[in-house]
Motif scaffolding. Structure first.
Motif, PDB file in Angstrom:
ATOM      1  N   LEU A 101       0.895  -1.068   0.004  1.00  0.00           N
ATOM      2  CA  LEU A 101       0.110  -0.024   0.163  1.00  0.00           C
ATOM      3  C   LEU A 101       0.794   1.309  -0.121  1.00  0.00           C
ATOM      4  CD1 LEU A 101      -3.397   0.222   1.911  1.00  0.00           C
ATOM      5  CD2 LEU A 101      -1.648   2.000   1.815  1.00  0.00           C
ATOM      6  N   ALA A 102       1.844   1.252   0.725  1.00  0.00           N
ATOM      7  CA  ALA A 102       2.775   2.520   0.906  1.00  0.00           C
ATOM      8  C   ALA A 102       3.403   2.795  -0.256  1.00  0.00           C
ATOM      9  CB  ALA A 102       3.651   2.421   2.031  1.00  0.00           C
ATOM     10  N   LEU A 103       3.703   1.633  -1.053  1.00  0.00           N
ATOM     11  CA  LEU A 103       4.611   1.873  -2.395  1.00  0.00           C
ATOM     12  C   LEU A 103       3.688   2.448  -3.382  1.00  0.00           C
ATOM     13  CD1 LEU A 103       7.232   1.191  -3.692  1.00  0.00           C
ATOM     14  CD2 LEU A 103       6.028  -0.869  -4.756  1.00  0.00           C
ATOM     15  N   TYR A 104       2.362   2.135  -3.167  1.00  0.00           N
ATOM     16  CA  TYR A 104       1.316   2.697  -4.392  1.00  0.00           C
ATOM     17  C   TYR A 104       1.280   4.164  -4.090  1.00  0.00           C
ATOM     18  CZ  TYR A 104      -0.555  -1.908  -6.121  1.00  0.00           C
ATOM     19  OH  TYR A 104      -0.745  -3.013  -6.618  1.00  0.00           O
ATOM     20  N   GLN A 105       1.119   4.408  -2.742  1.00  0.00           N
ATOM     21  CA  GLN A 105       1.108   5.771  -2.227  1.00  0.00           C
ATOM     22  C   GLN A 105       2.117   6.805  -2.727  1.00  0.00           C
ATOM     23  OE1 GLN A 105       0.190   6.261   1.988  1.00  0.00           O
ATOM     24  NE2 GLN A 105       0.283   8.437   1.946  1.00  0.00           N
ATOM     25  N   LYS A 128       6.641  10.863  -5.693  1.00  0.00           N
ATOM     26  CA  LYS A 128       7.855  10.943  -5.128  1.00  0.00           C
ATOM     27  C   LYS A 128       8.640   9.965  -5.935  1.00  0.00           C
ATOM     28  CE  LYS A 128       5.987  12.211  -0.633  1.00  0.00           C
ATOM     29  NZ  LYS A 128       5.416  11.576   0.741  1.00  0.00           N
ATOM     30  N   THR A 129      10.154  10.115  -5.781  1.00  0.00           N
ATOM     31  CA  THR A 129      10.949   9.496  -6.429  1.00  0.00           C
ATOM     32  C   THR A 129      11.192   8.241  -5.613  1.00  0.00           C
ATOM     33  OG1 THR A 129      12.085  11.653  -7.086  1.00  0.00           O
ATOM     34  CG2 THR A 129      13.505   9.502  -7.235  1.00  0.00           C
ATOM     35  N   LEU A 130      11.252   7.116  -6.435  1.00  0.00           N
ATOM     36  CA  LEU A 130      11.592   5.795  -5.682  1.00  0.00           C
ATOM     37  C   LEU A 130      12.959   5.541  -5.539  1.00  0.00           C
ATOM     38  CD1 LEU A 130       9.045   3.416  -7.316  1.00  0.00           C
ATOM     39  CD2 LEU A 130       8.425   4.974  -5.319  1.00  0.00           C
ATOM     40  N   THR A 131      13.264   4.896  -4.637  1.00  0.00           N
ATOM     41  CA  THR A 131      14.531   4.497  -4.272  1.00  0.00           C
ATOM     42  C   THR A 131      14.898   3.076  -5.288  1.00  0.00           C
ATOM     43  OG1 THR A 131      14.026   2.634  -2.729  1.00  0.00           O
ATOM     44  CG2 THR A 131      14.796   4.695  -1.828  1.00  0.00           C
ATOM     45  N   GLU A 132      16.231   2.807  -5.274  1.00  0.00           N
ATOM     46  CA  GLU A 132      16.448   1.761  -6.448  1.00  0.00           C
ATOM     47  C   GLU A 132      15.695   0.553  -6.049  1.00  0.00           C
ATOM     48  OE1 GLU A 132      20.440  -0.432  -8.120  1.00  0.00           O
ATOM     49  OE2 GLU A 132      20.846   1.425  -7.598  1.00  0.00           O
ATOM     50  N   TRP A 192       8.424  -2.218  -7.246  1.00  0.00           N
ATOM     51  CA  TRP A 192       7.232  -1.502  -8.102  1.00  0.00           C
ATOM     52  C   TRP A 192       7.387  -2.668  -9.583  1.00  0.00           C
ATOM     53  CZ3 TRP A 192       2.947  -0.022  -8.041  1.00  0.00           C
ATOM     54  CH2 TRP A 192       2.310   0.485  -9.066  1.00  0.00           C
ATOM     55  N   ASN A 193       8.527  -2.695 -10.099  1.00  0.00           N
ATOM     56  CA  ASN A 193       8.708  -3.683 -11.387  1.00  0.00           C
ATOM     57  C   ASN A 193       8.275  -4.869 -11.287  1.00  0.00           C
ATOM     58  OD1 ASN A 193      10.155  -1.390 -12.634  1.00  0.00           O
ATOM     59  ND2 ASN A 193      12.245  -2.138 -12.511  1.00  0.00           N
ATOM     60  N   ARG A 194       8.068  -5.575  -9.872  1.00  0.00           N
ATOM     61  CA  ARG A 194       7.768  -6.934  -9.762  1.00  0.00           C
ATOM     62  C   ARG A 194       6.248  -6.669  -9.741  1.00  0.00           C
ATOM     63  NH1 ARG A 194      12.352  -7.092  -6.463  1.00  0.00           N
ATOM     64  NH2 ARG A 194      11.284  -6.573  -4.403  1.00  0.00           N
ATOM     65  N   VAL A 195       5.883  -5.704  -9.004  1.00  0.00           N
ATOM     66  CA  VAL A 195       4.422  -5.379  -8.973  1.00  0.00           C
ATOM     67  C   VAL A 195       3.616  -5.210 -10.566  1.00  0.00           C
ATOM     68  CG1 VAL A 195       2.164  -3.633  -8.423  1.00  0.00           C
ATOM     69  CG2 VAL A 195       4.260  -4.145  -6.725  1.00  0.00           C
ATOM     70  N   VAL A 196       4.166  -4.684 -11.299  1.00  0.00           N
ATOM     71  CA  VAL A 196       3.807  -4.159 -12.829  1.00  0.00           C
ATOM     72  C   VAL A 196       3.921  -5.647 -13.389  1.00  0.00           C
ATOM     73  CG1 VAL A 196       4.432  -3.330 -15.102  1.00  0.00           C
ATOM     74  CG2 VAL A 196       4.661  -1.956 -12.709  1.00  0.00           C
ATOM     75  N   ALA A 197       5.037  -6.345 -13.193  1.00  0.00           N
ATOM     76  CA  ALA A 197       5.011  -7.789 -13.887  1.00  0.00           C
ATOM     77  C   ALA A 197       4.074  -8.546 -13.440  1.00  0.00           C
ATOM     78  CB  ALA A 197       6.431  -8.330 -13.282  1.00  0.00           C
ATOM     79  N   ARG A 198       3.491  -8.691 -11.948  1.00  0.00           N
ATOM     80  CA  ARG A 198       2.093  -9.376 -11.473  1.00  0.00           C
ATOM     81  C   ARG A 198       1.037  -9.128 -12.429  1.00  0.00           C
ATOM     82  NH1 ARG A 198       4.676  -8.054  -6.287  1.00  0.00           N
ATOM     83  NH2 ARG A 198       6.351  -9.642  -5.858  1.00  0.00           N
TER      84      ARG A 198
END
Length: 392
Positions: free
Chosen positions: A138-142, A148-152, A158-164
């Motif tokens: 949830l915090a990542l979606y937020q 906001k800029t994501l850390t590496e 997030w790439n794994r979320v997109v892949a799912r």
């Protein structure tokens, strides 16, 4: 307006319920109608589960079996098959909530992929569903929604979320199973919206496979729908939306108040109803480009959609229009609509009893707060019990 007595037919509504199941439904809705009792019951259930007390048997025999199809897919088969004999399809909904690990997210994806494969040779299951927070934090979606800029490591996450999402939508297209993606709280929904639009762009080229969810108690959703429609037209992809009134009103209000921003929720129930009906009207006006899953327990909205379909000369079996209700609720809408040939699907939650409890508690709390819903259920159950008694 369609015959306003259609949803009063309790014989068709409860045709699959035995007298014993009807008695259980009466008991449950009577309990749910009492707000203090729901609060006490919720607290006691949470307490018992935390202490690992053996309460699963009691829960399974009462609230779980009324609102859920089973503990796994195979366990739901009897429910799925029984409903399908009456023309009602099933959307299996893996209702395990509140998990936050990569293993759980992968597990939820695998479960959804399994359901799509499970649906492949079953006409009773033309649609699959998943919850965004089942596939990512949830915090990542937020954070993404706030720009906001994501850390590496977060970007990799997030790439794994997109892949799912991609794996599920891709298989949906391959197996011709439509994919409903549920809505989240407003502060996480922006990221979900962008990602689901990407999936539509990729997988809705020839027809609608991927559906986003619009919570119409949000006053900004009509504008969003129209923007998306323009985008779809411009880029040449079909749109799909499940329209609902909404599920997180109290939480949305509280957070807006606490953080000092305007509430995203409509000012009144009437505004929400009008917003919902406007979305249904807009989609049906543009049915050649947008498909709709009308997720409602509201009888007047259901009648309105039926009227619009008739007005536009749409066949009641047109696959671009579905009606949906939750398992264990509004059988008077689901079974009476299916009985005359409309596309109807029940959301059938399933999962281990202990893991599904947060969902069931939310369901009880929502029912308590929805004015008239529980009273209507009780009235219909009593009417059917009286009908059966008189028919003996």
């Amino acid at each position: 307006m369609e015959d306003l007595k259609l949803f009063d037919n309790t014989e068709i509504a409860f045709q699959l319920k035995s007298n014993k199941e009807l008695d259980r439904a009466h008991f449950l809705f009577k309990m749910i109608s009492n707000e203090p009792l729901v609060q006490i019951g919720t607290a006691l259930t949470n307490f018992a589960i935390k202490l690992h007390l053996p309460v699963e048997g009691i829960i399974r025999a009462t609230v779980f079996d009324h609102f859920c199809g089973g503990v796994n897919e195979e366990d739901c088969l009897d429910v799925i098959d029984d409903m399908h004999t009456k023309g009602v399809s099933s959307v299996l909904d893996y209702s395990v909530e509140g998990k936050e690990t990569e293993a759980h997210f992968d597990g939820a994806m695998e479960k959804t992929l399994k359901i799509i494969r499970f649906s492949d040779d079953r006409t009773a299951m033309p649609i699959a569903v998943f919850k965004p927070t089942g596939f990512g934090r949830l915090a990542l979606y937020q954070k993404i929604g706030e720009g906001k800029t994501l850390t590496e490591s977060e970007q990799e996450e997030w790439n794994r979320v997109v892949a799912r999402y991609d794996a599920v939508c891709k298989l949906g297209l391959e197996k011709d199973v439509e994919i409903l993606i549920d809505a989240e709280h407003s502060w996480t929904q922006d990221a979900v919206d962008h990602l689901v639009t990407d999936m539509m762009r990729k997988y809705n080229k020839d027809k609608t496979i991927v559906y986003n969810t619009l919570q119409m108690y949000r006053h900004d959703r009509m504008a969003f729908l129209k923007e998306q429609h323009e985008l779809g037209r411009k880029e040449g992809f079909y749109l799909g939306y499940k329209i609902v009134r909404g599920a997180y009103m109290e939480i949305e209000h509280e957070r807006a108040l606490e953080l000092g921003y305007p509430t995203p929720i409509c000012e009144s129930k009437l505004d929400t109803d009008e917003n919902f009906n406007a979305a249904a009207q807009y989609i049906l006006d543009n049915i050649s480009e947008i498909s709709v899953f009308v997720g409602t327990h509201n009888e007047l909205s259901s009648y309105m959609v039926m009227d619009l379909m008739k007005e536009k000369g749409l066949n009641i079996t047109d696959n671009r229009v579905w009606f949906g209700q939750l398992f264990g609720m509004s059988d008077n809408i689901s079974f009476n609509l299916a009985n005359i040939g409309y596309n109807v699907a029940k959301y059938v939650p399933f999962g281990p009893v202990r893991d599904v409890m947060p969902y069931l508690i939310r369901r009880a709390e929502e029912n308590t707060s929805v004015a008239g819903q529980t009273g209507r259920e009780l009235m219909l159950i009593k009417k059917e019990k009286a009908r059966r008694k008189a028919a003996k």
